[in-house]
Design a protein around this motif. Structure first.
Motif, PDB file in Angstrom:
ATOM      1  N   THR A  37      -9.341  74.056 -63.328  1.00  0.00           N
ATOM      2  CA  THR A  37     -10.301  74.911 -63.980  1.00  0.00           C
ATOM      3  C   THR A  37     -10.609  74.177 -65.433  1.00  0.00           C
ATOM      4  N   LEU A  38      -9.480  73.852 -66.164  1.00  0.00           N
ATOM      5  CA  LEU A  38      -9.767  73.314 -67.540  1.00  0.00           C
ATOM      6  C   LEU A  38     -10.680  71.952 -67.266  1.00  0.00           C
ATOM      7  N   THR A  39      -9.881  71.030 -66.098  1.00  0.00           N
ATOM      8  CA  THR A  39     -10.846  69.945 -66.141  1.00  0.00           C
ATOM      9  C   THR A  39     -12.353  69.994 -65.780  1.00  0.00           C
ATOM     10  N   VAL A  40     -12.628  70.980 -64.899  1.00  0.00           N
ATOM     11  CA  VAL A  40     -14.119  71.311 -64.531  1.00  0.00           C
ATOM     12  C   VAL A  40     -14.823  71.768 -65.887  1.00  0.00           C
ATOM     13  N   LEU A  41     -14.208  72.571 -66.707  1.00  0.00           N
ATOM     14  CA  LEU A  41     -14.894  73.042 -68.114  1.00  0.00           C
ATOM     15  C   LEU A  41     -15.113  71.800 -68.843  1.00  0.00           C
ATOM     16  N   GLU A  42     -14.444  70.932 -68.843  1.00  0.00           N
ATOM     17  CA  GLU A  42     -14.447  69.607 -69.665  1.00  0.00           C
ATOM     18  C   GLU A  42     -15.764  68.984 -69.198  1.00  0.00           C
ATOM     19  N   TYR A  43     -15.755  68.720 -67.879  1.00  0.00           N
ATOM     20  CA  TYR A  43     -16.848  67.894 -67.265  1.00  0.00           C
ATOM     21  C   TYR A  43     -17.977  68.612 -67.507  1.00  0.00           C
ATOM     22  N   ALA A  44     -17.996  69.924 -67.674  1.00  0.00           N
ATOM     23  CA  ALA A  44     -19.212  70.964 -67.514  1.00  0.00           C
ATOM     24  C   ALA A  44     -19.756  70.798 -69.140  1.00  0.00           C
ATOM     25  N   GLY A  45     -19.012  70.351 -69.770  1.00  0.00           N
ATOM     26  CA  GLY A  45     -19.473  70.676 -71.591  1.00  0.00           C
ATOM     27  C   GLY A  45     -19.341  72.074 -71.736  1.00  0.00           C
ATOM     28  N   ALA A  46     -18.462  72.786 -71.203  1.00  0.00           N
ATOM     29  CA  ALA A  46     -18.605  74.139 -71.551  1.00  0.00           C
ATOM     30  C   ALA A  46     -18.139  74.516 -72.999  1.00  0.00           C
ATOM     31  N   GLY A  47     -18.523  75.563 -73.593  1.00  0.00           N
ATOM     32  CA  GLY A  47     -17.712  75.844 -74.730  1.00  0.00           C
ATOM     33  C   GLY A  47     -16.603  76.417 -74.672  1.00  0.00           C
ATOM     34  N   ASP A  48     -16.128  76.852 -75.852  1.00  0.00           N
ATOM     35  CA  ASP A  48     -14.634  77.401 -75.959  1.00  0.00           C
ATOM     36  C   ASP A  48     -14.225  78.786 -75.159  1.00  0.00           C
ATOM     37  N   ILE A  49     -14.308  78.488 -73.862  1.00  0.00           N
ATOM     38  CA  ILE A  49     -14.069  79.593 -72.795  1.00  0.00           C
ATOM     39  C   ILE A  49     -12.696  79.697 -72.537  1.00  0.00           C
TER      40      ILE A  49
ATOM     41  N   VAL B 289     -27.166  65.506 -52.424  1.00  0.00           N
ATOM     42  CA  VAL B 289     -25.792  65.163 -52.638  1.00  0.00           C
ATOM     43  C   VAL B 289     -25.544  63.741 -52.843  1.00  0.00           C
ATOM     44  N   ALA B 290     -26.433  62.899 -52.279  1.00  0.00           N
ATOM     45  CA  ALA B 290     -26.343  61.426 -52.445  1.00  0.00           C
ATOM     46  C   ALA B 290     -26.861  61.332 -53.974  1.00  0.00           C
ATOM     47  N   ARG B 291     -27.839  61.813 -54.345  1.00  0.00           N
ATOM     48  CA  ARG B 291     -28.467  61.475 -55.640  1.00  0.00           C
ATOM     49  C   ARG B 291     -27.379  61.950 -56.772  1.00  0.00           C
ATOM     50  N   LEU B 292     -26.818  62.982 -56.402  1.00  0.00           N
ATOM     51  CA  LEU B 292     -25.821  63.596 -57.483  1.00  0.00           C
ATOM     52  C   LEU B 292     -24.379  62.431 -57.591  1.00  0.00           C
ATOM     53  N   ARG B 293     -24.168  62.116 -56.457  1.00  0.00           N
ATOM     54  CA  ARG B 293     -22.990  61.289 -56.319  1.00  0.00           C
ATOM     55  C   ARG B 293     -23.491  60.009 -57.006  1.00  0.00           C
ATOM     56  N   ALA B 294     -24.700  59.243 -56.873  1.00  0.00           N
ATOM     57  CA  ALA B 294     -24.962  58.126 -57.696  1.00  0.00           C
ATOM     58  C   ALA B 294     -25.477  58.225 -59.114  1.00  0.00           C
ATOM     59  N   SER B 295     -25.251  59.628 -59.717  1.00  0.00           N
ATOM     60  CA  SER B 295     -25.658  60.030 -61.145  1.00  0.00           C
ATOM     61  C   SER B 295     -24.698  59.157 -62.109  1.00  0.00           C
ATOM     62  N   ALA B 296     -25.490  58.653 -63.156  1.00  0.00           N
ATOM     63  CA  ALA B 296     -24.385  57.904 -64.143  1.00  0.00           C
ATOM     64  C   ALA B 296     -23.846  58.975 -65.046  1.00  0.00           C
ATOM     65  N   GLU B 297     -24.245  60.182 -64.944  1.00  0.00           N
ATOM     66  CA  GLU B 297     -23.570  61.359 -65.692  1.00  0.00           C
ATOM     67  C   GLU B 297     -22.419  62.066 -65.014  1.00  0.00           C
ATOM     68  N   PRO B 298     -21.152  61.879 -65.662  1.00  0.00           N
ATOM     69  CA  PRO B 298     -20.050  62.207 -64.918  1.00  0.00           C
ATOM     70  C   PRO B 298     -19.876  63.779 -64.392  1.00  0.00           C
ATOM     71  N   ARG B 299     -20.411  64.486 -65.041  1.00  0.00           N
ATOM     72  CA  ARG B 299     -20.675  65.898 -64.694  1.00  0.00           C
ATOM     73  C   ARG B 299     -21.474  65.927 -63.278  1.00  0.00           C
TER      74      ARG B 299
END
Length: 319
Positions: free
Chosen positions: A52-64, A205-215
């Motif tokens: 959960t903490l990892t995903v929130l970091e990837y998402a750029g979430a605020g201090d939840i 799905v393929a477009r997302l997997r090829a993205s340069a954006e880690p999220r």
């Protein structure tokens, strides 16, 4: 006047599709994620907290705030779904350890605090076994006065996945699910009948997997792991799974529901954990001869606008 975002608390067992739900929820402007609580389910509870903490970091979430909850069901032993979600619960993608930390209170304490502190009634969205929610409702029943509704991913009208008739989240802790039905607030059941239908097309799905954006790349890898096909297609579709329940909170018009009596089968044997949904137009012989039983009326998801929710999820996560 612009509409205020809906205050939401997510109770999850992250989990590939719980991660897809978190990536959506923290970026949707109509949702105000006030807290995330963690429970054993798809993997052990410490793994759930880490994921959960990892995903929130990837998402750029605020201090939840994120809190650790129950490490096992009320009665049953822990029975994880590692065969579906991988040994780490996140598709064994080898993600880095999070730098965020959970808060220093348990999940039930955090749930109570955030629900009662919210200036508007909270929408509670459990996408996991309902152990934390049951403990909350039994320990602090006063929270129900500030819960707008509970939208839970769980149950099935027709076919189960953990057993022929039981869906995993309810089967994992049937007693907790039965307690949920006594909450005394409106409940929406986003069950397997709609859960299984919201599939992201292979090209997306393929477009997302090829993205340069880690999220976005993470979103693509998670979706690819959720491919429901068994054909070995090199360009898989991706099931949104739990994320559909958050789409239903943000855009309820995409979900067709009917208010129906629901109860959870608690007896040992092949029906344990089944959500028994009564779709009959009139009472039957059992009620005529033995009298009616009081069953909770639940807004049960029966149909879903797949294209609408796929577009909503993609637009939100990529936006």
């Amino acid at each position: 006047m612009t509409e205020q975002p809906i205050p939401v608390i997510i109770d999850c067992d992250t989990g590939v599709d719980d991660a897809l739900a978190l990536l959506f929820a923290v970026r949707h402007p109509g949702l105000d994620v006030r807290a995330v609580t963690c429970v054993a389910g798809n993997t052990d509870v410490d793994g759930v907290v880490r994921n959960t903490l990892t995903v929130l970091e990837y998402a750029g979430a605020g201090d939840i705030p994120v809190a650790r909850g129950a490490e096992r069901p009320l009665i049953e032993p822990v029975r994880t779904a590692s065969h579906v979600h991988g040994r780490d619960g996140m598709g064994d993608l080898g993600l880095p350890a999070p730098t965020r930390r959970p808060v220093d209170v348990d999940a039930v304490t955090l749930l109570r605090r955030e629900i009662l502190a919210s200036p508007r009634p909270v929408t509670l969205v459990p996408t996991a076994p309902l152990t934390n929610i049951a403990l909350l409702l039994r320990t602090h029943p006063e929270v129900s006065r500030n819960i707008e509704r509970i939208v839970f991913m769980g149950g099935a009208v027709t076919t189960g996945n953990a057993t022929p008739v039981a869906e995993f989240n309810v089967w994992h802790d049937p007693e907790a699910a039965a307690i949920l039905l006594t909450a005394g607030v409106p409940i929406t059941m986003y069950g397997l009948d709609v859960f299984k239908r919201v599939l992201v097309p292979a090209a997306d799905v393929a477009r997302l997997r090829a993205s340069a954006e880690p999220r976005l790349r993470l979103a693509g890898e998670l979706l690819a792991h959720r491919d429901p096909a068994t054909s070995g297609d090199p360009t898989p579709t991706g099931g949104l799974g739990d994320a559909g329940a958050l789409c239903a909170v943000a855009d309820p018009a995409g979900l067709t529901t009917e208010i129906l009596p629901v109860e959870v089968s608690l007896a040992p044997g092949p029906t344990r954990g089944q959500t028994v949904v009564d779709r009959r137009p009139r009472p039957g012989e059992s009620e005529i001869h033995e009298g009616t039983r009081e069953q909770t009326l639940v807004d049960v998801g029966l149909d879903v606008d797949t294209e609408r929710y796929v577009k909503l999820w993609l637009t939100t996560v990529e936006g």
